[in-house]
Motif scaffolding. Sequence first.
Motif, PDB file in Angstrom:
ATOM      1  N   ARG A  36     -12.974   4.573 -11.965  1.00 56.51           N
ATOM      2  CA  ARG A  36     -13.073   3.842 -10.699  1.00 56.51           C
ATOM      3  C   ARG A  36     -12.085   2.677 -10.689  1.00 56.51           C
ATOM      4  O   ARG A  36     -11.932   1.973 -11.690  1.00 56.51           O
ATOM      5  N   LEU A  37     -11.442   2.484  -9.532  1.00 52.50           N
ATOM      6  CA  LEU A  37     -10.500   1.387  -9.364  1.00 52.50           C
ATOM      7  C   LEU A  37     -10.614   0.842  -7.948  1.00 52.50           C
ATOM      8  O   LEU A  37     -11.057   1.540  -7.033  1.00 52.50           O
ATOM      9  N   LEU A  83      -1.989   3.451 -12.622  1.00 48.95           N
ATOM     10  CA  LEU A  83      -2.372   2.745 -11.397  1.00 48.95           C
ATOM     11  C   LEU A  83      -2.707   1.280 -11.677  1.00 48.95           C
ATOM     12  O   LEU A  83      -2.439   0.408 -10.841  1.00 48.95           O
ATOM     13  N   VAL A  84      -3.298   1.013 -12.831  1.00 52.40           N
ATOM     14  CA  VAL A  84      -3.572  -0.384 -13.191  1.00 52.40           C
ATOM     15  C   VAL A  84      -2.257  -1.142 -13.348  1.00 52.40           C
ATOM     16  O   VAL A  84      -2.110  -2.269 -12.876  1.00 52.40           O
ATOM     17  N   GLU A  85      -1.279  -0.502 -13.999  1.00 54.49           N
ATOM     18  CA  GLU A  85       0.039  -1.125 -14.132  1.00 54.49           C
ATOM     19  C   GLU A  85       0.689  -1.331 -12.771  1.00 54.49           C
ATOM     20  O   GLU A  85       1.470  -2.268 -12.579  1.00 54.49           O
ATOM     21  N   GLY A  86       0.352  -0.447 -11.804  1.00 52.00           N
ATOM     22  CA  GLY A  86       0.929  -0.554 -10.471  1.00 52.00           C
ATOM     23  C   GLY A  86       0.201  -1.508  -9.547  1.00 52.00           C
ATOM     24  O   GLY A  86       0.594  -1.655  -8.381  1.00 52.00           O
ATOM     25  N   GLY A  87      -0.862  -2.142 -10.018  1.00 51.59           N
ATOM     26  CA  GLY A  87      -1.521  -3.156  -9.208  1.00 51.59           C
ATOM     27  C   GLY A  87      -2.976  -2.927  -8.895  1.00 51.59           C
ATOM     28  O   GLY A  87      -3.624  -3.786  -8.279  1.00 51.59           O
ATOM     29  N   ALA A  88      -3.548  -1.795  -9.297  1.00 51.32           N
ATOM     30  CA  ALA A  88      -4.972  -1.548  -9.048  1.00 51.32           C
ATOM     31  C   ALA A  88      -5.819  -2.371 -10.011  1.00 51.32           C
ATOM     32  O   ALA A  88      -5.383  -2.717 -11.113  1.00 51.32           O
ATOM     33  N   ALA A  89      -7.040  -2.667  -9.591  1.00 51.82           N
ATOM     34  CA  ALA A  89      -7.992  -3.373 -10.445  1.00 51.82           C
ATOM     35  C   ALA A  89      -8.955  -2.342 -11.035  1.00 51.82           C
ATOM     36  O   ALA A  89      -9.603  -1.594 -10.295  1.00 51.82           O
ATOM     37  N   LEU A  90      -9.048  -2.299 -12.350  1.00 57.34           N
ATOM     38  CA  LEU A  90      -9.939  -1.346 -13.007  1.00 57.34           C
ATOM     39  C   LEU A  90     -11.384  -1.775 -12.823  1.00 57.34           C
ATOM     40  O   LEU A  90     -11.765  -2.898 -13.148  1.00 57.34           O
ATOM     41  N   VAL A  91     -12.191  -0.874 -12.292  1.00 60.24           N
ATOM     42  CA  VAL A  91     -13.618  -1.127 -12.118  1.00 60.24           C
ATOM     43  C   VAL A  91     -14.412  -0.484 -13.251  1.00 60.24           C
ATOM     44  O   VAL A  91     -15.328  -1.088 -13.794  1.00 60.24           O
ATOM     45  N   ALA A 147       0.826  -1.208   0.000  1.00 61.22           N
ATOM     46  CA  ALA A 147       0.000   0.000   0.000  1.00 61.22           C
ATOM     47  C   ALA A 147       0.862   1.261   0.000  1.00 61.22           C
ATOM     48  O   ALA A 147       0.588   2.222  -0.727  1.00 61.22           O
ATOM     49  N   VAL A 148       1.929   1.279   0.811  1.00 65.28           N
ATOM     50  CA  VAL A 148       2.812   2.447   0.850  1.00 65.28           C
ATOM     51  C   VAL A 148       3.446   2.666  -0.516  1.00 65.28           C
ATOM     52  O   VAL A 148       3.494   3.792  -1.031  1.00 65.28           O
ATOM     53  N   LEU A 179     -11.430   3.472  -5.231  1.00 65.28           N
ATOM     54  CA  LEU A 179     -10.887   4.761  -5.644  1.00 65.28           C
ATOM     55  C   LEU A 179     -11.682   5.386  -6.783  1.00 65.28           C
ATOM     56  O   LEU A 179     -12.171   4.684  -7.671  1.00 65.28           O
ATOM     57  N   SER A 180     -11.776   6.700  -6.744  1.00 66.69           N
ATOM     58  CA  SER A 180     -12.224   7.491  -7.885  1.00 66.69           C
ATOM     59  C   SER A 180     -11.072   8.377  -8.323  1.00 66.69           C
ATOM     60  O   SER A 180     -10.383   8.960  -7.488  1.00 66.69           O
ATOM     61  N   LEU A 181     -10.870   8.477  -9.619  1.00 64.46           N
ATOM     62  CA  LEU A 181      -9.983   9.489 -10.192  1.00 64.46           C
ATOM     63  C   LEU A 181     -10.875  10.425 -10.989  1.00 64.46           C
ATOM     64  O   LEU A 181     -11.684   9.978 -11.808  1.00 64.46           O
TER      65      LEU A 181
END
Length: 318
Positions: A116-117, A94-102, A20-21, A125-127
């Motif tokens: 949304r992720l 962020l998807v490349e960094g490990g987030a799941a795209l919603v 997370a950090v 998350l919202s961007l």
Amino acid sequence: MSGPVKQLRVVVEAKDYEQAVAFYRDTLGLPEQAAFSGPGDAHVTILDAGRATLELANPAQHAYIDEVEVGRPVAGHVRVAFEVEDSAGVTSRLVEGGAALVAPPTRTPWESLNARLDGPADLHLSLFQELGEPVLAPDYPITTERLLLRPIDVERDLEDLHAYLSREDVCRYIPPVPKDRDALRESYAAWKRPSVLRREGEVLCLGVEHRDSGRLIGDVVLFWRSKEQRSGEIGYAFNPDFHGQGFATETARALLGLAFDGLGLHRVTARVDERNEASARVIERLGMRKEAVEREAEWFKGEWTTLVHYAMLEDEWR
């Protein structure tokens, strides 16, 4: 109260602490403000998120936002939102960094581009990217004698889009487009086909509806090439079943009206493949001047293409 709130800090229990950090500090780019250790191998890292707000919404509003941005209920009790300059670019990072795209960046009715992720620490998350006031925001539909120019509704228009964009004779002279329905649905999503212009480099994308039949018979684009030079370019694609009736000329004339009268351009151009004689006739009927011929100027779909350049100035339009 002693004064206004200076900071909103969201405290989250992160079972995947190191991940997370790294994600929020290094991938998203939030500066590390402080880090502490405590008894029993306790750790905390505080990241500076700049300005923050607290948004309180009742259940109806909460559900409405999910429906607009995602199409279904997804957010839990807490949703963390980050305002960014480039929603699409940050989403990809962020998807490349490990987030799941919603949900991918979606243009909202309040003129922002929201994604949304699901991120580490079980955060939803919202961007969001504020798009600002448009320079050109037509009152849709734009009506001509026989046609309506309007934003494309991909679900409503999907079969009509597929009817002509799946044809080789249509796609021969235009940039590659997907031919199957699922890919067309993605390519013609509203957030990828803006119906307003805010800054140079953007493109206005509209569908052309036949008023009597209600069918989408083509689509057009207006590129805002330069603010300083007040220049733009038009392009179009039409269903051959509707050729020979003057619809392309009627549409292109309305598009020039948007360019000159709406956007205030000084010069509008069009580029035509030399072999596309039907398109050249449309351009010439509009009164656009042939200015140049570029021999074998572009390697296009496996062969060299000769491009014919046309232009019109604002005083020629008036």
